[in-house]
Design a protein around this motif. Structure first.
Motif, PDB file in Angstrom:
ATOM      1  N   ASP A 170     -38.630  14.281 126.596  1.00 54.25           N
ATOM      2  CA  ASP A 170     -38.442  15.681 125.711  1.00 54.25           C
ATOM      3  C   ASP A 170     -37.752  15.197 124.429  1.00 54.25           C
ATOM      4  OD1 ASP A 170     -37.980  17.912 124.235  1.00 54.25           O
ATOM      5  OD2 ASP A 170     -38.060  19.208 126.048  1.00 54.25           O
ATOM      6  N   THR A 171     -38.606  14.795 123.363  1.00 57.51           N
ATOM      7  CA  THR A 171     -37.860  14.267 122.235  1.00 57.51           C
ATOM      8  C   THR A 171     -37.132  15.489 121.375  1.00 57.51           C
ATOM      9  OG1 THR A 171     -39.878  14.584 121.087  1.00 57.51           O
ATOM     10  CG2 THR A 171     -39.378  12.350 121.890  1.00 57.51           C
ATOM     11  N   SER A 172     -37.539  16.704 121.647  1.00 53.75           N
ATOM     12  CA  SER A 172     -36.987  17.808 120.946  1.00 53.75           C
ATOM     13  C   SER A 172     -35.504  18.109 121.460  1.00 53.75           C
ATOM     14  CB  SER A 172     -37.802  19.013 120.977  1.00 53.75           C
ATOM     15  OG  SER A 172     -37.970  19.727 122.365  1.00 53.75           O
ATOM     16  N   LYS A 173     -35.474  17.919 122.844  1.00 53.70           N
ATOM     17  CA  LYS A 173     -34.199  18.062 123.463  1.00 53.70           C
ATOM     18  C   LYS A 173     -33.219  16.632 123.527  1.00 53.70           C
ATOM     19  CE  LYS A 173     -35.353  22.005 125.989  1.00 53.70           C
ATOM     20  NZ  LYS A 173     -35.564  22.584 127.626  1.00 53.70           N
ATOM     21  N   LYS A 174     -34.015  15.521 123.054  1.00 49.34           N
ATOM     22  CA  LYS A 174     -33.289  13.989 123.242  1.00 49.34           C
ATOM     23  C   LYS A 174     -32.915  14.014 124.533  1.00 49.34           C
ATOM     24  CE  LYS A 174     -32.020  13.405 118.412  1.00 49.34           C
ATOM     25  NZ  LYS A 174     -32.720  14.619 117.664  1.00 49.34           N
TER      26      LYS A 174
ATOM     27  N   GLU B  86     -45.095  12.200 129.588  1.00 45.43           N
ATOM     28  CA  GLU B  86     -44.660  11.940 130.931  1.00 45.43           C
ATOM     29  C   GLU B  86     -45.474  10.696 131.656  1.00 45.43           C
ATOM     30  OE1 GLU B  86     -45.282  15.573 133.484  1.00 45.43           O
ATOM     31  OE2 GLU B  86     -46.359  14.592 134.960  1.00 45.43           O
ATOM     32  N   LYS B  87     -45.086   9.891 132.409  1.00 45.04           N
ATOM     33  CA  LYS B  87     -45.541   8.550 132.806  1.00 45.04           C
ATOM     34  C   LYS B  87     -45.194   8.665 134.252  1.00 45.04           C
ATOM     35  CE  LYS B  87     -46.439   4.979 130.845  1.00 45.04           C
ATOM     36  NZ  LYS B  87     -46.465   3.800 130.004  1.00 45.04           N
TER      37      LYS B  87
ATOM     38  N   LEU C 289     -38.595  -0.212 135.763  1.00 49.19           N
ATOM     39  CA  LEU C 289     -39.177   0.437 136.425  1.00 49.19           C
ATOM     40  C   LEU C 289     -40.369   1.306 135.491  1.00 49.19           C
ATOM     41  CD1 LEU C 289     -36.380   2.663 138.182  1.00 49.19           C
ATOM     42  CD2 LEU C 289     -37.882   0.937 139.127  1.00 49.19           C
ATOM     43  N   ILE C 290     -40.143   1.715 134.381  1.00 47.51           N
ATOM     44  CA  ILE C 290     -41.078   2.465 133.696  1.00 47.51           C
ATOM     45  C   ILE C 290     -40.510   2.418 132.110  1.00 47.51           C
ATOM     46  CG2 ILE C 290     -42.089   4.688 132.923  1.00 47.51           C
ATOM     47  CD1 ILE C 290     -42.185   5.504 135.618  1.00 47.51           C
ATOM     48  N   LEU C 291     -41.516   2.271 131.145  1.00 42.77           N
ATOM     49  CA  LEU C 291     -41.286   2.486 129.846  1.00 42.77           C
ATOM     50  C   LEU C 291     -42.061   3.752 129.110  1.00 42.77           C
ATOM     51  CD1 LEU C 291     -41.375  -0.346 127.124  1.00 42.77           C
ATOM     52  CD2 LEU C 291     -42.915   1.677 126.919  1.00 42.77           C
ATOM     53  N   ILE C 292     -41.605   4.453 128.619  1.00 34.71           N
ATOM     54  CA  ILE C 292     -42.277   5.749 128.124  1.00 34.71           C
ATOM     55  C   ILE C 292     -42.000   5.785 126.671  1.00 34.71           C
ATOM     56  CG2 ILE C 292     -40.168   7.334 128.491  1.00 34.71           C
ATOM     57  CD1 ILE C 292     -42.533   9.394 128.993  1.00 34.71           C
ATOM     58  N   ARG C 293     -43.180   5.788 125.668  1.00 30.95           N
ATOM     59  CA  ARG C 293     -43.136   5.859 124.302  1.00 30.95           C
ATOM     60  C   ARG C 293     -42.700   7.160 123.692  1.00 30.95           C
ATOM     61  NH1 ARG C 293     -44.689   0.718 123.809  1.00 30.95           N
ATOM     62  NH2 ARG C 293     -46.455   0.053 125.364  1.00 30.95           N
ATOM     63  N   SER C 294     -42.178   7.285 122.551  1.00 29.25           N
ATOM     64  CA  SER C 294     -41.600   8.409 122.027  1.00 29.25           C
ATOM     65  C   SER C 294     -43.060   9.660 121.827  1.00 29.25           C
ATOM     66  CB  SER C 294     -41.167   8.107 120.614  1.00 29.25           C
ATOM     67  OG  SER C 294     -42.065   7.748 119.644  1.00 29.25           O
ATOM     68  N   ASN C 295     -43.865   9.140 121.779  1.00 26.33           N
ATOM     69  CA  ASN C 295     -45.335   9.888 121.804  1.00 26.33           C
ATOM     70  C   ASN C 295     -45.698  10.489 123.041  1.00 26.33           C
ATOM     71  OD1 ASN C 295     -46.411   7.565 122.277  1.00 26.33           O
ATOM     72  ND2 ASN C 295     -48.220   7.694 120.515  1.00 26.33           N
TER      73      ASN C 295
END
Lengths: 114, 116
Positions: B66-70, B55-56, B46-52
């Motif tokens: 949200d990488t801070s909340k993992k 939103e997509k 469906l979708i790929l989202i990178r760590s940086n």
């Protein structure tokens, strides 16, 4: 159309028999993967291959053998099937092992070991 | 070993409503992907989202990270009966330094049912 074909779709075998599941891709992807899907475990990686004649173990490789003599084919063999290998097996391919590109999946082989 | 874990395990909503599924993970990731699986079929990306990325969007799909909340969430807006499926997040935490099974690790999925 490019894609991945798995065969057979369904297979019933007896404990101790050798079984080979076939996977053929027309994407020309370098990487191919075998996963098994079980209730309560999600998908788990069995083996993967980076190119012809290059294979490596995944999370659950015991009891399985793979080969990749041609880029487009990646068969998975259960040398001596056990009941714990009853599962749905998915083959996938990608341009990379890294998660920076999608995996393309076949429709799976449902294997029952009696 | 399981990395991503979807929540809820199952979700039933009325057609036309929005559906939100969440994915939590334990170690830092490079990328996160969402897949759909219809009954008896293989997974479809469906979708790929990178760590940086935060939103997509893709059509009626919106993914946040949200990488801070993992954690990541998948929102399906204006749901349709055809959206009935299982949805999986897959995380890439690989170091790719060789000798290991790097690559995507899948969660156990959220089973979404859209009631007509």
């Amino acid at each position: 159309d490019a894609g991945i074909t798995q065969s057979p779709r369904y297979k019933i075998t007896e404990t101790g028999r050798q079984v080979t599941l076939m996977c053929h891709q027309t994407w020309s992807h370098s990487y191919m993967f075998w996963y098994r899907q079980d209730l309560g475990h999600g998908l788990r990686l069995i083996y993967y291959s980076a190119a012809a004649d290059i294979t490596d173990k995944g999370e659950v490789p015991d009891g399985y053998v793979v080969s990749r003599s041609k880029t487009e084919n990646f068969p998975l063999t259960l040398e001596s099937a056990t009941r714990s290998q009853t599962s749905v097996y998915f083959c996938a391919s990608s341009v990379t092992q890294r998660g920076e590109a999608p995996l393309h999946f076949g429709n799976g082989t449902r294997l029952t070991v009696t | 070993s399981q990395q991503g874990e979807e929540d809820p395990q199952a979700l039933s909503i009325q057609e036309g409503e929005n559906a939100t599924m969440n994915c939590s993970y334990k170690t830092s990731i490079n990328n996160l992907q969402w897949y759909r699986q219809n009954s008896g079929r293989g997974l479809v990306h469906l979708i790929l989202i990178r760590s940086n990325e935060r939103e997509k969007h893709s059509g009626r799909l919106r993914v946040t990270l949200d990488t801070s909340k993992k954690s990541s969430s998948l929102l399906i807006t204006a749901s349709r009966a055809a959206d009935t499926a299982s949805y999986f997040c897959a995380t890439d935490s690989g170091t790719y330094s060789g000798g290991g099974a790097d690559g995507l690790t899948f969660g156990k999925g959220t089973h979404l049912i859209i009631q007509p």
